[in-house]
Motif scaffolding. Structure first.
Motif, short mmCIF file in Angstrom:
data_model
loop_
_atom_site.label_atom_id
_atom_site.label_comp_id
_atom_site.label_asym_id
_atom_site.label_seq_id
_atom_site.Cartn_x
_atom_site.Cartn_y
_atom_site.Cartn_z
N HIS A 23 0.84 -1.20 0.00
CA HIS A 23 0.00 0.00 0.00
C HIS A 23 0.88 1.26 0.00
O HIS A 23 0.65 2.21 -0.76
N GLU A 24 1.90 1.24 0.84
CA GLU A 24 2.80 2.41 0.94
C GLU A 24 3.67 2.55 -0.31
O GLU A 24 3.90 3.66 -0.79
N CYS A 25 4.16 1.43 -0.81
CA CYS A 25 5.01 1.49 -2.02
C CYS A 25 4.21 2.03 -3.21
O CYS A 25 4.71 2.88 -3.97
N ASP A 26 2.98 1.56 -3.35
CA ASP A 26 2.15 2.03 -4.48
C ASP A 26 1.91 3.53 -4.35
O ASP A 26 1.96 4.28 -5.34
N SER A 27 1.69 3.96 -3.12
CA SER A 27 1.44 5.38 -2.89
C SER A 27 2.70 6.20 -3.15
O SER A 27 2.64 7.30 -3.71
N ALA A 28 3.83 5.67 -2.75
CA ALA A 28 5.10 6.38 -2.98
C ALA A 28 5.37 6.52 -4.48
O ALA A 28 5.92 7.53 -4.93
N MET A 29 4.96 5.51 -5.24
CA MET A 29 5.13 5.58 -6.71
C MET A 29 4.32 6.74 -7.27
O MET A 29 4.78 7.48 -8.14
N VAL A 30 3.09 6.88 -6.76
CA VAL A 30 2.23 7.98 -7.23
C VAL A 30 2.89 9.31 -6.85
O VAL A 30 2.98 10.24 -7.66
N ALA A 31 3.38 9.40 -5.61
CA ALA A 31 4.02 10.64 -5.17
C ALA A 31 5.22 10.97 -6.06
O ALA A 31 5.41 12.12 -6.46
N MET A 32 6.00 9.95 -6.40
CA MET A 32 7.17 10.21 -7.25
C MET A 32 6.74 10.69 -8.64
O MET A 32 7.36 11.56 -9.22
N SER A 33 5.65 10.10 -9.14
CA SER A 33 5.21 10.53 -10.47
C SER A 33 4.64 11.95 -10.41
O SER A 33 4.56 12.62 -11.43
N ASN A 34 4.28 12.41 -9.22
CA ASN A 34 3.84 13.81 -9.05
C ASN A 34 5.01 14.70 -8.65
O ASN A 34 4.80 15.82 -8.17
N ASN A 35 6.22 14.20 -8.77
CA ASN A 35 7.44 14.94 -8.43
C ASN A 35 7.48 15.34 -6.95
O ASN A 35 8.09 16.33 -6.58
N ASP A 36 6.78 14.56 -6.10
CA ASP A 36 6.73 14.88 -4.67
C ASP A 36 7.68 13.95 -3.90
O ASP A 36 7.26 12.93 -3.33
N ALA A 37 8.95 14.30 -3.89
CA ALA A 37 9.96 13.44 -3.26
C ALA A 37 9.77 13.39 -1.74
O ALA A 37 10.06 12.37 -1.11
N ILE A 38 9.26 14.48 -1.16
CA ILE A 38 9.11 14.51 0.31
C ILE A 38 8.07 13.49 0.76
O ILE A 38 8.29 12.72 1.69
N LEU A 39 6.92 13.48 0.07
CA LEU A 39 5.87 12.53 0.44
C LEU A 39 6.34 11.08 0.18
O LEU A 39 6.16 10.20 1.03
N ALA A 40 6.99 10.87 -0.96
CA ALA A 40 7.47 9.52 -1.27
C ALA A 40 8.45 9.05 -0.19
O ALA A 40 8.39 7.91 0.27
N GLU A 61 16.24 16.22 -0.43
CA GLU A 61 15.04 15.37 -0.61
C GLU A 61 15.40 14.09 -1.35
O GLU A 61 14.96 13.00 -0.99
N LEU A 62 16.20 14.27 -2.41
CA LEU A 62 16.54 13.12 -3.24
C LEU A 62 17.47 12.17 -2.49
O LEU A 62 17.36 10.94 -2.60
N TYR A 63 18.36 12.77 -1.72
CA TYR A 63 19.29 11.96 -0.93
C TYR A 63 18.52 11.08 0.06
O TYR A 63 18.74 9.88 0.17
N ARG A 64 17.58 11.72 0.75
CA ARG A 64 16.82 10.96 1.75
C ARG A 64 15.97 9.86 1.10
O ARG A 64 15.89 8.75 1.59
N LEU A 65 15.38 10.20 -0.03
CA LEU A 65 14.55 9.21 -0.74
C LEU A 65 15.41 8.02 -1.17
O LEU A 65 15.02 6.86 -0.97
N SER A 66 16.57 8.33 -1.70
CA SER A 66 17.47 7.27 -2.15
C SER A 66 17.90 6.39 -0.97
O SER A 66 17.94 5.15 -1.07
N GLU A 67 18.17 7.01 0.16
CA GLU A 67 18.59 6.24 1.35
C GLU A 67 17.46 5.38 1.89
O GLU A 67 17.68 4.29 2.43
N ARG A 68 16.22 5.85 1.79
CA ARG A 68 15.09 5.01 2.25
C ARG A 68 15.02 3.76 1.38
O ARG A 68 14.78 2.67 1.87
N MET A 69 15.23 3.94 0.07
CA MET A 69 15.17 2.77 -0.83
C MET A 69 16.29 1.80 -0.48
O MET A 69 16.09 0.58 -0.44
N LEU A 70 17.45 2.34 -0.22
CA LEU A 70 18.58 1.49 0.17
C LEU A 70 18.26 0.72 1.45
O LEU A 70 18.57 -0.47 1.59
N GLU A 71 17.60 1.40 2.40
CA GLU A 71 17.25 0.74 3.67
C GLU A 71 16.23 -0.38 3.45
O GLU A 71 16.30 -1.42 4.12
#
Ligand code: HEM
Length: 281
Positions: free
Chosen positions: A60-77, A211-221
């Motif tokens: 549920h969260e991953c799908d939502s994060a995908m939508v946020a990324m497609s809306n260029n919303d890195a903070i929400l993702a 924002e991008l750094y944090r997003l990338s690190e969450r994916m790594l985690e």
């Protein structure tokens, strides 16, 4: 104004905890196969069901994060993937609850489970596919589960979290593309290197791309915790059944051991290889 436990003025029964959460249904879902039911089968069922509930939320969260990324919303993702990380963090020690079961106790009801296996967890496969670890051969394990098969087929062709991330980076001026299929080994390796070199910009000056750094690190985690889960799972399996084959028919520990090297986002690990010390001596 109704009393806390009272009826509403219109006579309708107020919502209560059990009705809202469907607790009676939930606690009627633990059907032991052993007869008389072995004491530890309840633990075995509940722990798997709990995992499946968390898997549901992760998807549920991953799908939502995908939508946020497609809306260029890195903070929400980033916030949504941060929740996934927190869930995964607790998925790891949950394995230890199972280790309170004696190997002989597990053996006492293990035969009743055959040929069912965690290998057939559709939601676990959905998570793998959503994170880029797509393997069409897995679908064969779901031929007798049409709904799960349908969901997996959709995930197989759907964009992955990494696709969402690199679309967002492209939108922000980075020279990156979506990943080619992993089966195209050479192309994929070249893509990884090229992408990791682009990511260096983010990792050398995180404050400029925070924002991008944090997003990338969450994916790594997410990647890191999935590996940790795999590791704890295989050790627990060895502790429980040694090197016996799995109920799903694999060679058990040998098979699971081979999955330990899997990575969802190898390029996010690779970027570390290209970092140099840029601070003044
Ligand atoms: C006594 C406890 C457990 C034992 C002995 C066990 C054993 C195994 C074995 C042998 C496999 C390899 C496939 C096979 O041949 O069956 C497997 C796969 C798997 N198990 Fe477990 N398992 C246990 C508990 C759990 C729990 C609590 C979960 C949580 C959902 C889980 C999830 C999975 C998943 C997702 C796979 C597929 C892994 C992959 O293919 O990468 N297992 N398990």
């Amino acid at each position: 104004m109704p009393g806390y436990f009272g009826a509403n003025l219109d006579g309708a029964k107020p919502l209560n905890y059990d009705d809202y959460l469907k607790v009676p249904q939930l606690i009627s879902l633990q059907e032991c196969k052993s007869s008389p039911a072995h004491h530890d089968e309840m633990l075995f069922i509940i722990i798997h069901q709990t995992y499946e509930l968390w898997f549901r939320l992760i998807l549920h969260e991953c799908d939502s994060a995908m939508v946020a990324m497609s809306n260029n919303d890195a903070i929400l993702a980033e916030r949504q993937l941060g929740r996934v990380v927190e869930i995964e963090r607790i998925l790891v020690p949950q394995i230890h609850i199972l280790e309170t079961m004696l190997p002989v106790d597990f053996l006492a009801f293990r035969d009743h489970l055959k040929p069912a296996s965690g290998f057939q967890s559709a939601q676990f496969r959905e998570m793998e596919f959503a994170c880029g670890l797509k393997d069409e051969r897995i679908l064969a394990a779901f031929n007798d589960q049409p709904e799960a098969l349908e969901r997996l087929k959709k995930r197989l062709v759907a964009p992955t979290l990494a696709d969402g991330f690199y679309d967002l980076l492209f939108h922000r001026g980075f020279d990156v593309t979506r990943s080619p299929e992993r089966s195209q080994t050479e192309l994929w390796q070249t893509w990884q290197e090229k992408t990791a070199k682009q990511l260096v910009k983010i990792y050398l000056t995180p404050s400029q791309h925070y924002e991008l750094y944090r997003l990338s690190e969450r994916m790594l985690e997410i990647d890191e915790y999935t590996s940790l889960w795999r590791y704890h799972h295989v050790r627990m399996v060895e502790r429980m059944i040694g090197f016996k084959s799995g109920t799903g028919g694999s060679d058990g520990v040998g098979y699971l051991q081979r999955t330990l090297s899997y990575k969802f986002f190898p390029e996010l690990w690779q970027v570390r290889n290209y970092l140099e010390n840029t601070s003044n001596p």
